[in-house]
Write a protein that holds these residues in place. Structure first.
Motif, PDB file in Angstrom:
ATOM      1  N   TYR A  35       0.880  -1.127  -0.138  1.00 49.43           N
ATOM      2  CA  TYR A  35       0.141   0.194  -0.048  1.00 49.43           C
ATOM      3  C   TYR A  35       0.920   1.159  -0.071  1.00 49.43           C
ATOM      4  O   TYR A  35       2.127   1.155   0.468  1.00 49.43           O
ATOM      5  CB  TYR A  35      -0.817  -0.072   1.317  1.00 49.43           C
ATOM      6  CG  TYR A  35      -1.723  -1.144   1.598  1.00 49.43           C
ATOM      7  CD1 TYR A  35      -3.070  -1.306   0.568  1.00 49.43           C
ATOM      8  CD2 TYR A  35      -1.530  -2.175   2.377  1.00 49.43           C
ATOM      9  CE1 TYR A  35      -3.553  -2.473   0.493  1.00 49.43           C
ATOM     10  CE2 TYR A  35      -2.418  -3.444   2.245  1.00 49.43           C
ATOM     11  CZ  TYR A  35      -3.387  -3.489   1.541  1.00 49.43           C
ATOM     12  OH  TYR A  35      -4.349  -4.485   1.692  1.00 49.43           O
ATOM     13  N   MET A  36       0.285   2.191  -0.424  1.00 51.39           N
ATOM     14  CA  MET A  36       0.886   3.502  -0.444  1.00 51.39           C
ATOM     15  C   MET A  36      -0.287   4.740  -0.026  1.00 51.39           C
ATOM     16  O   MET A  36      -1.285   4.763  -0.606  1.00 51.39           O
ATOM     17  CB  MET A  36       1.551   4.061  -1.742  1.00 51.39           C
ATOM     18  CG  MET A  36       2.051   5.549  -1.866  1.00 51.39           C
ATOM     19  SD  MET A  36       3.528   5.640  -0.600  1.00 51.39           S
ATOM     20  CE  MET A  36       4.803   4.599  -1.543  1.00 51.39           C
ATOM     21  N   VAL A  77      -0.225  -0.871  -4.007  1.00 49.92           N
ATOM     22  CA  VAL A  77       0.684  -0.836  -4.646  1.00 49.92           C
ATOM     23  C   VAL A  77       1.529  -2.273  -4.686  1.00 49.92           C
ATOM     24  O   VAL A  77       2.327  -2.324  -3.712  1.00 49.92           O
ATOM     25  CB  VAL A  77       1.950   0.410  -4.282  1.00 49.92           C
ATOM     26  CG1 VAL A  77       3.109   0.465  -5.056  1.00 49.92           C
ATOM     27  CG2 VAL A  77       0.978   1.699  -4.353  1.00 49.92           C
ATOM     28  N   PRO A  78       1.317  -3.144  -5.589  1.00 48.19           N
ATOM     29  CA  PRO A  78       1.722  -4.465  -5.338  1.00 48.19           C
ATOM     30  C   PRO A  78       3.440  -4.580  -5.247  1.00 48.19           C
ATOM     31  O   PRO A  78       3.846  -5.429  -4.766  1.00 48.19           O
ATOM     32  CB  PRO A  78       1.135  -5.296  -6.559  1.00 48.19           C
ATOM     33  CG  PRO A  78       0.148  -4.509  -6.988  1.00 48.19           C
ATOM     34  CD  PRO A  78       0.257  -3.009  -6.604  1.00 48.19           C
ATOM     35  N   GLY A  82       9.345  -5.974  -0.839  1.00 50.20           N
ATOM     36  CA  GLY A  82      10.169  -5.485   0.316  1.00 50.20           C
ATOM     37  C   GLY A  82       9.600  -3.727   0.560  1.00 50.20           C
ATOM     38  O   GLY A  82       8.801  -3.539   0.093  1.00 50.20           O
ATOM     39  N   GLN A  83      10.458  -3.391   1.411  1.00 55.48           N
ATOM     40  CA  GLN A  83      10.228  -2.242   2.029  1.00 55.48           C
ATOM     41  C   GLN A  83      10.424  -0.966   0.896  1.00 55.48           C
ATOM     42  O   GLN A  83      11.433  -1.086   0.211  1.00 55.48           O
ATOM     43  CB  GLN A  83      10.982  -1.754   3.220  1.00 55.48           C
ATOM     44  CG  GLN A  83      10.697  -2.765   4.458  1.00 55.48           C
ATOM     45  CD  GLN A  83      11.696  -3.777   4.481  1.00 55.48           C
ATOM     46  OE1 GLN A  83      12.154  -4.321   3.603  1.00 55.48           O
ATOM     47  NE2 GLN A  83      12.147  -4.014   5.431  1.00 55.48           N
ATOM     48  N   PRO A  84       9.628   0.129   0.869  1.00 51.45           N
ATOM     49  CA  PRO A  84       9.735   1.038  -0.156  1.00 51.45           C
ATOM     50  C   PRO A  84      10.794   2.152   0.378  1.00 51.45           C
ATOM     51  O   PRO A  84      10.525   2.709   1.579  1.00 51.45           O
ATOM     52  CB  PRO A  84       8.391   1.700  -0.428  1.00 51.45           C
ATOM     53  CG  PRO A  84       7.543   1.398   0.849  1.00 51.45           C
ATOM     54  CD  PRO A  84       8.020  -0.105   1.566  1.00 51.45           C
ATOM     55  N   GLU A  85      11.515   2.787  -0.219  1.00 51.98           N
ATOM     56  CA  GLU A  85      12.185   3.963   0.130  1.00 51.98           C
ATOM     57  C   GLU A  85      12.110   4.850  -0.864  1.00 51.98           C
ATOM     58  O   GLU A  85      12.534   4.530  -2.216  1.00 51.98           O
ATOM     59  CB  GLU A  85      13.549   3.687   0.320  1.00 51.98           C
ATOM     60  CG  GLU A  85      13.939   3.180   1.848  1.00 51.98           C
ATOM     61  CD  GLU A  85      15.304   2.903   2.326  1.00 51.98           C
ATOM     62  OE1 GLU A  85      16.411   3.337   1.391  1.00 51.98           O
ATOM     63  OE2 GLU A  85      15.699   2.488   3.267  1.00 51.98           O
ATOM     64  N   ILE A  86      11.900   6.125  -0.579  1.00 50.26           N
ATOM     65  CA  ILE A  86      11.891   7.252  -1.715  1.00 50.26           C
ATOM     66  C   ILE A  86      13.222   7.656  -1.927  1.00 50.26           C
ATOM     67  O   ILE A  86      14.020   8.167  -1.028  1.00 50.26           O
ATOM     68  CB  ILE A  86      10.979   8.489  -1.443  1.00 50.26           C
ATOM     69  CG1 ILE A  86       9.514   7.991  -1.155  1.00 50.26           C
ATOM     70  CG2 ILE A  86      11.029   9.534  -2.396  1.00 50.26           C
ATOM     71  CD1 ILE A  86       8.735   7.298  -2.490  1.00 50.26           C
ATOM     72  N   HIS A 114       5.026   2.808 -11.129  1.00 48.76           N
ATOM     73  CA  HIS A 114       5.621   2.067 -12.348  1.00 48.76           C
ATOM     74  C   HIS A 114       6.895   1.468 -12.070  1.00 48.76           C
ATOM     75  O   HIS A 114       7.743   2.051 -11.422  1.00 48.76           O
ATOM     76  CB  HIS A 114       5.555   3.139 -13.673  1.00 48.76           C
ATOM     77  CG  HIS A 114       4.323   3.937 -13.788  1.00 48.76           C
ATOM     78  ND1 HIS A 114       3.164   3.418 -14.521  1.00 48.76           N
ATOM     79  CD2 HIS A 114       4.147   5.173 -13.644  1.00 48.76           C
ATOM     80  CE1 HIS A 114       2.273   4.471 -14.626  1.00 48.76           C
ATOM     81  NE2 HIS A 114       2.969   5.451 -14.117  1.00 48.76           N
ATOM     82  N   ASN A 115       7.049   0.301 -12.717  1.00 51.79           N
ATOM     83  CA  ASN A 115       8.530  -0.231 -12.502  1.00 51.79           C
ATOM     84  C   ASN A 115       9.193   0.480 -13.747  1.00 51.79           C
ATOM     85  O   ASN A 115       8.911   0.149 -15.172  1.00 51.79           O
ATOM     86  CB  ASN A 115       8.489  -1.683 -12.986  1.00 51.79           C
ATOM     87  CG  ASN A 115       9.771  -2.368 -12.447  1.00 51.79           C
ATOM     88  OD1 ASN A 115      10.749  -1.840 -12.807  1.00 51.79           O
ATOM     89  ND2 ASN A 115       9.708  -3.725 -12.352  1.00 51.79           N
ATOM     90  N   ALA A 116      10.023   1.441 -13.420  1.00 52.65           N
ATOM     91  CA  ALA A 116      10.531   2.536 -14.507  1.00 52.65           C
ATOM     92  C   ALA A 116      11.904   1.850 -14.951  1.00 52.65           C
ATOM     93  O   ALA A 116      12.424   2.506 -15.580  1.00 52.65           O
ATOM     94  CB  ALA A 116      10.930   3.644 -13.740  1.00 52.65           C
TER      95      ALA A 116
END
Length: 352
Positions: free
Chosen positions: A70-71, A86-87, A92-96, A124-126
Motif C-alpha cells: 500500500y501507499m 501498490v503490489p 520489500g520495504q519502499p524507500e523514496i 510504475h516499474n521504471a
C-alpha cells in the motif's frame, strides 16, 4: 549567538542578528500533534512504525517503511490521506530516493528496480540496474529533459542513468564500472540542469550535466576535517549541511551553494555539539512556502523563516520536540491542510 527560550519574539531575534534583511512578521506559532501509521490509513505490519513524508511539487505521500502493498497519498478532493494498492511493495520495504519536479523515484529495499510515480497513486516499474550490487543509496531526476540517475554503494557499480520513460521497465545504463571514473554518492539532488551530489565518505561535492550524466567532475575537493550532508535544491537555492570535527566536537553550518556548486556561503544557522541532535540545521527540513514567498526550516522546538536562504529568523514552537538522539528527517507542507515533519516512529503535524 546562543538561543534562550525566553528570547522568542520575532523583533528581538531580528535585532539580535543585527537587523539584517527584511523583517518577517508574523512567523506563526503552530499547534503540533503527533500522527502515526494508522493516521495515514495503514495497519501495522510486524513491529514497524516508521512513516516518512515527501512532496514532489504536485503530490504528497506518507511512506510506511514496511513490506506491505500500500501507499498513502494526500487526496486533494477529500482532504484526507488515502491508501492505494501498490503490489511492488509486497517484495520489500519502499524507500523514496528523490521527490521533485512532479516525480517520485523509489526503490524496493534489497532489489535493483527503480519504481516511479507522478501522482503518488499509480507506481510504475521504471527500470532496473543490471549487475548492481549492495545498496542503492540515492537518486535524482530532471523532469525538464527526462533524465534520471541512481547511485549504488559499491565501487564497481556506482551510477546508473536513463533517458527512457519512467512508465517502462528498461535497463538503466551503468557508468563507472572501472571503479574510479565515477564516484559513489551518499546524497543527490537536481539543480538548474545539473545533478549535484555529496560523494560517498561525505568529503567532497561532484556534479554532472543532466544531459550528460555519464561525465562527472569534482567541484569541491576533499578538505581536512570538512564534511557535507543532506544536499537539496529548494526553489532555485542549493542548500547543504557542512560540518567540521574539531577536538572531539562537531561544528555544523547550514550553507547555500552557488548554482555551479563550486562555492559555499554559510548562513546564520549553526550548531556546536553532537550530530545526533535535533538542533542541527538540516536541509531535509527546508521547504518553500509559496504563500509567504519565504523559505521555512524546522528543528528542535523552532520554526525559522528566510527570504533569501541566508539570513533566518525564528520563533519557538511549544510541544514540537524530540527525544534524545532523534532528529527530524523531512518536512512538507500540504496547502489547505498543514505541515508534516518526520520524526522516528511518528510524524509531527500542525494545521495551517
Amino acid at each position: 549567538m546562543s538561543y534562550h527560550r525566553n528570547f522568542n519574539n520575532t523583533l528581538a531575534i531580528w535585532a539580535a542578528f543585527g537587523g539584517r534583511g527584511e523583517l518577517i512578521l508574523p512567523i506563526p506559532t503552530l499547534s503540533w500533534q503527533r500522527k502515526y501509521y494508522n493516521d495515514f490509513g495503514y495497519t501495522q505490519y510486524g513491529s514497524e512504525r516508521q512513516i516518512n513524508v515527501y512532496d514532489n511539487g504536485n503530490a504528497q505521500v506518507a511512506v510506511y517503511y514496511a513490506k506491505t502493498p500500500y501507499m498513502s497519498y494526500f487526496n486533494k478532493s477529500t482532504g484526507e490521506w488515502t491508501v492505494v494498492d501498490v503490489p511492488w511493495w509486497s517484495y520489500g520495504q519502499p524507500e523514496i530516493l528523490y521527490a521533485g519536479g512532479g516525480v517520485f523515484l523509489a526503490k524496493i529495499v534489497g532489489l535493483a528496480n527503480i519504481i516511479a510515480s507522478f501522482d503518488g497513486i499509480t507506481w510504475h516499474n521504471a527500470g532496473y540496474c543490471q549487475g548492481a550490487q549492495n545498496s542503492m543509496t540515492t537518486g535524482a531526476y530532471d523532469s525538464s529533459i527526462g533524465s534520471g540517475v541512481v547511485s549504488w554503494w559499491y565501487y564497481k557499480s556506482p551510477v546508473y542513468y536513463s533517458f527512457d520513460s519512467l512508465t517502462e521497465r528498461t535497463a538503466w545504463t551503468l557508468v563507472g564500472a572501472d571503479g574510479s571514473s565515477v564516484p559513489i554518492f551518499s546524497y543527490m539532488t537536481t539543480h538548474k540542469g545539473r545533478f549535484v551530489g555529496v560523494v560517498g565518505g561525505d568529503r567532497s561535492i561532484a556534479i554532472a550535466s543532466t544531459s550528460s550524466p555519464g561525465s562527472w567532475s569534482t567541484t569541491i575537493p576533499e578538505d581536512l576535517n570538512t564534511y557535507y550532508m543532506y544536499i537539496r535544491s529548494v526553489n532555485d537555492k542549493l542548500f547543504v549541511m557542512k560540518y567540521r570535527y574539531v577536538s572531539g566536537i562537531f561544528h555544523v553550518n547550514l550553507c547555500v551553494m552557488n548554482d555551479s556548486a563550486t562555492e559555499l556561503t554559510e548562513t546564520n544557522l549553526s550548531h556546536v555539539g553532537d550530530l545526533a541532535n535535533n538542533n542541527i540545521p538540516n536541509p531535509e527540513n527546508i521547504i518553500w512556502m509559496e504563500d509567504w514567498g519565504k523559505y521555512a526550516l524546522f528543528n528542535e522546538s523552532m520554526l525559522y523563516v528566510s527570504a533569501d536562504g541566508l539570513t533566518w529568523e525564528g520563533v519557538e514552537q511549544p510541544g514540537f520536540t524530540t527525544t534524545n538522539s532523534d532528529t527530524f528527517g523531512g518536512a512538507i507542507y500540504v496547502p489547505g491542510d498543514g505541515f508534516y515533519v518526520k520524526a522516528s516512529g511518528y510524524v509531527y503535524y500542525a494545521p495551517y
